[in-house]
Write an enzyme that holds these catalytic residues in place. Structure first.
Site, PDB file in Angstrom:
ATOM      1  N   ALA A 243       0.325  -1.235  -0.188  1.00  0.00           N
ATOM      2  CA  ALA A 243      -0.101   0.020  -0.266  1.00  0.00           C
ATOM      3  C   ALA A 243       0.682   1.482  -0.308  1.00  0.00           C
ATOM      4  O   ALA A 243       2.000   1.443   0.488  1.00  0.00           O
ATOM      5  CB  ALA A 243      -1.247  -0.243   1.277  1.00  0.00           C
ATOM      6  N   HIS A 244      -0.027   2.054  -0.295  1.00  0.00           N
ATOM      7  CA  HIS A 244       0.925   3.823   0.356  1.00  0.00           C
ATOM      8  C   HIS A 244       1.693   4.043   1.471  1.00  0.00           C
ATOM      9  O   HIS A 244       1.878   3.601   2.354  1.00  0.00           O
ATOM     10  CB  HIS A 244      -0.186   4.799  -0.367  1.00  0.00           C
ATOM     11  CG  HIS A 244      -0.751   4.395   0.907  1.00  0.00           C
ATOM     12  ND1 HIS A 244      -0.640   5.406   2.338  1.00  0.00           N
ATOM     13  CD2 HIS A 244      -2.478   4.667   1.900  1.00  0.00           C
ATOM     14  CE1 HIS A 244      -1.215   5.824   3.088  1.00  0.00           C
ATOM     15  NE2 HIS A 244      -2.456   4.569   2.394  1.00  0.00           N
ATOM     16  N   ASN A 245       2.840   3.951   0.462  1.00  0.00           N
ATOM     17  CA  ASN A 245       3.829   5.311   2.066  1.00  0.00           C
ATOM     18  C   ASN A 245       4.570   4.145   2.202  1.00  0.00           C
ATOM     19  O   ASN A 245       5.102   4.405   3.558  1.00  0.00           O
ATOM     20  CB  ASN A 245       3.490   6.390   3.026  1.00  0.00           C
ATOM     21  CG  ASN A 245       2.972   7.153   1.792  1.00  0.00           C
ATOM     22  OD1 ASN A 245       1.780   7.230   2.006  1.00  0.00           O
ATOM     23  ND2 ASN A 245       3.950   8.558   1.545  1.00  0.00           N
ATOM     24  N   SER A 263       1.469   2.689   5.205  1.00  0.00           N
ATOM     25  CA  SER A 263       2.802   3.279   6.218  1.00  0.00           C
ATOM     26  C   SER A 263       3.390   2.081   6.726  1.00  0.00           C
ATOM     27  O   SER A 263       3.984   2.549   7.438  1.00  0.00           O
ATOM     28  CB  SER A 263       2.225   4.355   6.597  1.00  0.00           C
ATOM     29  OG  SER A 263       1.835   5.344   6.016  1.00  0.00           O
TER      30      SER A 263
END
EC number: 2.3.1.191
Length: 329
Positions: A243-245, A263
């Protein structure tokens, strides 16, 4: 069909030949399926008993396993049969799909894009504005590379993969079929009036290091801001979600159907088993191992092995499972 002599094979894996050595080997196969022209591997004692009934001409065997070759057959004893197998599989790998021309006439390449020497672009590919592709890159048919992306030397991208805008890809990477790099992250918040959801824009990118391999149908989402990062040498299986980050250190392994929420940070050399799930904003420190099917809710210390749902120390979790079995009786 490729063919190697026993001596040729031993030159590759550097073992000790035991038995007849003037045989031609045309391929590799499981010990129960191999024919009299093929080689097999015995890296575990439980397979040694199958050797007598096998038709294989050659077995690559761990040197800790006591075994005799038998009539008209040969063994090559090595320190690690699995690593020897990897070398031989490379030697017997068939030629890759053929390109009639380096740049297929149906490929659409923006005039501003820059392609390095020896790069090949298959049928139906799209390469967008200001894309920079290094030397010796191979794009198989129907790959999409969107604007402002850079790809390092000798990276291979298989059909159906989409690499979204502003991605940074290293050298010597392999992306298998239908990989998605740089799609929007999954982010929503309830609207002020409570009657819907507000989409959170993701304006960052994805940065992937050198020597990374990503399996079919895996997704690596771009960051909300800054970058989602995959470190050098990471190996990602099929059907994985990153996922993102998220930030992955060097040489991490993620097995099939595992996933990282937003994250998550992985240190170097982290191993995540199949179908494991990692909660958002969690850190798994270097050298840790997450057992298959586990659900990680908290940070994991360096070198620790955790197991279960929710994941805890593997030894403690195994004790709990034994206690539950005893209660069931």
């Amino acid at each position: 069909m490729k063919s190697l002599t026993v001596q040729d094979i031993n030159a590759i894996i550097n073992g000790d030949i035991v038995g007849q050595a003037n045989l031609e080997i045309t391929g590799l196969e499981h010990i129960q399926k191999a024919n009299q022209h093929q080689a097999t591997f015995i890296g575990n004692r439980k397979y040694a008993a199958m050797w007598n009934d096998s038709n294989a001409a050659l077995a690559i065997v761990n040197d800790t396993i006591s075994l005799e070759p038998g009539e008209n057959r040969v063994l090559i004893k090595v320190k690690n049969a699995d690593l020897a197998m990897a070398k031989l599989l490379d030697a017997f790998t068939p030629e890759p799909p053929h390109f009639e021309s380096d740049i297929h006439p149906t490929a659409v390449i923006d005039a501003s894009a820059k392609l390095g020497e020896g790069t090949k672009v298959g049928a139906g590919c799209y390469i967008g504005k200001d894309v920079v592709i290094g030397n010796g890159v191979v794009l198989y048919p129907n790959v999409t590379i969107l604007d402002d992306t850079t790809i390092g030397d000798h990276t291979t991208v298989w059909s159906g993969t989409v690499i979204r805008e502003r991605s940074v890809i290293g050298s010597y990477c392999i992306f298998h079929t239908n990989v998605s790099i740089g799609a929007d992250g999954f982010g929503y918040r309830p609207s002020d009036d409570g009657r819907g959801l507000v989409k959170i824009p993701h304006i960052g990118n994805v940065v992937i290091g050198n020597g990374v391999e990503i399996g079919a149908n895996t997704c690596v989402d771009r960051a909300k801001f800054s970058s989602t990062i995959i470190g050098d040498g990471c190996k990602i299986d099929n059907l994985v979600q990153i996922a993102h980050n998220c930030v992955l250190g060097r040489s991490c392994i993620m097995a099939g159907s595992s996933g990282l929420a937003g994250s998550v940070t992985l240190g170097d050399g982290v191993v995540i088993g199949g179908s494991a799930s990692i909660k958002d904003h969690t850190t798994i420190h270097s050298g840790a191992t997450i057992g298959a099917g586990s659900g990680v809710m908290n940070d994991v210390p360096a070198g620790k092995t955790v197991l279960g749902y929710p994941a805890t120390d593997s030894r403690e979790m195994l004790k709990q499972w034994v206690a539950l079995r005893k209660l069931a009786r």
